[in-house]
Design a protein around this motif. Structure first.
Motif: not given
Length: 322
Positions: A65-70, A93-95, A123-131, A133-141
């Motif tokens: 499931n995580s792979r399918s979302l990116g 998919r990779c962002v 300084e916005q690197r991590l907050p943007t990545a976390e956003k 994950t919340t909005e698009q269901g992507l898994t943070l690596i």
């Protein structure tokens, strides 16, 4: 947050064997007799840096499931390239959230591997990545703050001992601390008597300060951004600090001139292209900041800006002649 173990690293080695190169140890003939030196050239990885190890291991452990979302990450370049490379190979998919000012040679490579780039202030690197994950269901690596990533990077240390079991000192770059955490785990769990030293720029020496204070100290981007070694401008996480506090023997720091000189020396004397962050361990050796004995310096990456490489080749610096 538990520390990773040698068995985690051994398992990771199996998972990544079709994605990451098993890099050789290269004898460096110009070292003094009392301190023979070998180089571990992670610059020879398919993405030009050790980061492929941790990214491939973390990606391999995702459910369907995580792979399918990116996936999503934040990176100045090497981890982003590695994750994009591994994700493309598996149709994921990779962002990548990239800090402003990231080297073009690295951002171009990320795009070439199919990554979708989002550029933000550092300084916005991590907050943007976390956003994402919340909005698009992507898994943070993340680049280093994850046990699966650390275990993958630890395969560097395991390979060093397989090729040179009687090594006295291992020098390893420190940025976010994932590589040093993994290497120190692999080495110290098998050979407690081997010294593992982290190396970081004086201008981004938050890890040295953290270990000296026995507590995590984070430096802001305006401080770490001063060093030419862009790959180590990030600071430790709680997880990597815990690994280094227990398993690393210490940290030495190097100057900007020493880093630039090491880049040039690696190119001229070892025939290895190294980026500044990939050359910090060699810088420590060349400047006499490591103990005598059989030494391995990890050349962690080779994705250097062409203009910077040309500059180091024409300005002289530390050199060894026949």
């Amino acid at each position: 947050m538990e520390l990773i173990s040698l068995s985690d690293i051994d398992d990771a080695a199996v998972r990544i064997r079709h994605r990451a190169q098993r890099t050789p140890l290269l004898w460096y003939p110009w070292a003094p007799p009392e301190s023979p030196l070998w180089l571990k050239p992670e610059s020879l990885q398919p993405v030009g840096a050790f980061k492929i190890r941790g990214a491939a291991n973390a990606l391999a452990l995702l459910d369907e499931n995580s792979r399918s979302l990116g996936v999503v990450t934040h990176s100045s370049g090497n981890h982003g390239q590695a994750l994009a490379y591994a994700a493309r190979a598996e149709g994921v998919r990779c962002v990548v959230v990239v800090p402003e000012g990231a080297p073009r040679v690295k951002t171009d490579a990320m795009r070439a591997f199919g990554a979708e780039l989002v550029t933000v202030p550092p300084e916005q690197r991590l907050p943007t990545a976390e956003k994402h994950t919340t909005e698009q269901g992507l898994t943070l690596i993340p680049p280093f703050d994850h046990p699966h990533v650390i275990a993958g990077q630890g395969t560097v240390g395991a390979e060093i001992l397989q090729d040179l079991s009687d090594v006295d000192t291992v020098l390893v770059p420190v940025g976010g601390g994932g590589l040093a955490s993994g290497v120190a785990t692999a080495v110290k769990e098998q050979h407690p008597g081997t010294t593992v030293l982290g190396v970081e720029p004086e201008l981004a020496s938050d890890a040295a300060e953290s270990l000296a204070a026995d507590q995590l100290v984070s430096w802001p981007p305006e401080l770490t951004g001063r060093t030419v070694a862009d790959g180590v401008r990030v600071t430790l996480s709680e997880l990597t600090f815990r690994h280094l506090r227990i398993r690393l023997d210490g940290i030495v720091t190097v100057t900007e001139d020493e880093i630039r000189s090491a880049v040039g020396t690696l190119a001229r004397s070892a025939r290895l292209v190294a980026e500044p962050s990939g050359a910090v361990a060699m810088a420590a050796f060349l400047s006499g900041k490591s103990p005598a004995g059989r030494t391995v310096a990890v050349v962690s990456g080779g994705n250097v800006d062409p203009e910077l490489l040309a500059e180091t080749l024409t300005t002289g610096g530390s050199e060894h002649q026949e």
